[in-house]
Design a protein around this motif. Structure first.
Motif, PDB file in Angstrom:
ATOM      1  N   ARG A   6       0.819  -1.212   0.000  1.00  0.00           N
ATOM      2  CA  ARG A   6       0.000   0.000   0.000  1.00  0.00           C
ATOM      3  C   ARG A   6       0.854   1.264   0.000  1.00  0.00           C
ATOM      4  NH1 ARG A   6      -4.635  -2.154  -1.733  1.00  0.00           N
ATOM      5  NH2 ARG A   6      -5.132  -4.020  -0.544  1.00  0.00           N
ATOM      6  N   ASN A   8       1.127   5.554   0.493  1.00  0.00           N
ATOM      7  CA  ASN A   8       0.776   6.378   1.634  1.00  0.00           C
ATOM      8  C   ASN A   8      -0.681   6.841   1.610  1.00  0.00           C
ATOM      9  OD1 ASN A   8       1.666   7.794   4.097  1.00  0.00           O
ATOM     10  ND2 ASN A   8       1.165   9.636   2.929  1.00  0.00           N
ATOM     11  N   LEU A  11      -2.736   4.027   2.849  1.00  0.00           N
ATOM     12  CA  LEU A  11      -2.571   3.823   4.292  1.00  0.00           C
ATOM     13  C   LEU A  11      -3.401   4.824   5.086  1.00  0.00           C
ATOM     14  CD1 LEU A  11       1.266   3.124   4.493  1.00  0.00           C
ATOM     15  CD2 LEU A  11      -0.589   1.470   4.774  1.00  0.00           C
ATOM     16  N   ARG A  15      -6.174   3.641   7.639  1.00  0.00           N
ATOM     17  CA  ARG A  15      -6.132   4.088   9.034  1.00  0.00           C
ATOM     18  C   ARG A  15      -7.480   4.683   9.453  1.00  0.00           C
ATOM     19  NH1 ARG A  15      -1.650   5.049  11.926  1.00  0.00           N
ATOM     20  NH2 ARG A  15      -0.378   5.314  10.035  1.00  0.00           N
ATOM     21  N   VAL A 201      -0.446  -4.625   4.659  1.00  0.00           N
ATOM     22  CA  VAL A 201      -1.438  -4.385   5.712  1.00  0.00           C
ATOM     23  C   VAL A 201      -2.189  -5.693   5.932  1.00  0.00           C
ATOM     24  CG1 VAL A 201      -3.455  -3.043   6.426  1.00  0.00           C
ATOM     25  CG2 VAL A 201      -1.653  -1.959   5.056  1.00  0.00           C
ATOM     26  N   ALA A 240      -0.128  -2.186   9.824  1.00  0.00           N
ATOM     27  CA  ALA A 240       0.579  -1.816   8.594  1.00  0.00           C
ATOM     28  C   ALA A 240       2.076  -1.901   8.859  1.00  0.00           C
ATOM     29  CB  ALA A 240       0.204  -0.406   8.161  1.00  0.00           C
ATOM     30  N   ILE A 242       5.383  -0.363   8.426  1.00  0.00           N
ATOM     31  CA  ILE A 242       5.908   0.966   8.139  1.00  0.00           C
ATOM     32  C   ILE A 242       7.311   1.066   8.748  1.00  0.00           C
ATOM     33  CG2 ILE A 242       5.596   3.453   8.499  1.00  0.00           C
ATOM     34  CD1 ILE A 242       2.572   2.877   8.761  1.00  0.00           C
TER      35      ILE A 242
END
Length: 252
Positions: A6, A8, A11, A15, A201, A240, A242
């Motif tokens: 994914r 940004n 994401l 979120r 994710v 996720a 990150i």
């Protein structure tokens, strides 16, 4: 196996959907007390989810009739909300899914109703602690099978066993995507299969049984129990990857 990575902007949307999940789970936990019915809790959750500009993604999914999976005592996952009235000493699992702007969220908690037994406290703690242990140890480059193996070892170390036949999963533009993430090592080699990468994710969701991990679906076609007939517990977060680590999305 195609596991999505994914960007940004995705994401951010994931979120947002998952923050609603986290807030809904908090709302349900706050209102879990003797005298409330499962249908009342389900309606409360659906109203809140819709008030946040999202939809309850479980409603109608594969034919599921309600907004929230509410699983009481021996039912470990996928419980259908009924007119059952919660009683002191019950334990109840809530599994919430949302969809907002084309992206999905998912999370679950198990909570006690009033004062519960020490045994049930340990059962719920196993689900929660194994989830957070898994989140803590995830690193970019780790294989999903290694993660499953570590979850299994943690659960067995607490004296419980993982439910078999159901698993964590990828999530994004669909509620269930690749990969499948069992809470036990499936196969002989944890050093095989796909690796965890930045941008992935997925949902981790330990499902805990006392003695037997073999699952059984009850006559309504949804409620999942263990063949040992004993109580179970369930916790779940969407995370996720990150900067090489797992970040929880499904918190308010």
């Amino acid at each position: 196996m195609a596991i999505a990575l994914r960007k940004n902007d995705e994401l951010i949307k994931l979120r947002a959907a998952n923050q609603i999940v986290g807030a809904t789970l908090e709302l349900l936990a706050q209102h879990t007390k003797p005298g409330v019915t499962l249908k009342e809790l389900d309606a409360m959750a659906e109203e809140y989810i819709r008030s946040q500009g999202a939809t309850p993604s479980f409603k109608g999914l594969y034919g599921f009739p309600n907004a929230v999976c509410i699983s009481v005592n021996e039912v470990i996952i996928h419980g259908i909300p009924s007119d059952y009235t919660l009683k002191e000493g019950d334990i109840v699992g809530f599994d919430v899914g949302t969809q907002k702007e084309g992206y999905f969220g998912d999370g679950a908690v198990s909570v006690g109703v009033g004062t519960i037994s020490k045994e049930d406290e340990a059962l719920i703690a196993c689900a929660k602690d194994s989830l957070y242990h898994a989140i803590d140890i995830i690193r970019e480059g780790m294989r999903f099978k290694e993660l499953s193996h570590e979850i299994e070892k943690f659960i067995l170390g607490r004296g419980f066993v993982p439910l078999r036949g159901f698993c964590g999963h990828g999530i994004g533009k669909k509620p269930h995507e690749e990969p499948e993430i069992p809470n036990y090592l499936d196969g002989p080699n944890p050093k095989s299969g796909p690796k965890i990468k930045n941008g992935m994710v997925f949902c981790i969701e330990p499902m805990i049984c006392h003695r037997e991990g073999t699952s059984k679906i009850l006559s309504n076609g949804w409620d999942v129990v263990s063949t040992d007939g004993l109580r179970g517990s369930h916790y779940e977060h969407t995370v996720a990857i990150i900067n090489g680590r797992a970040e929880i999305l499904s918190i308010a």
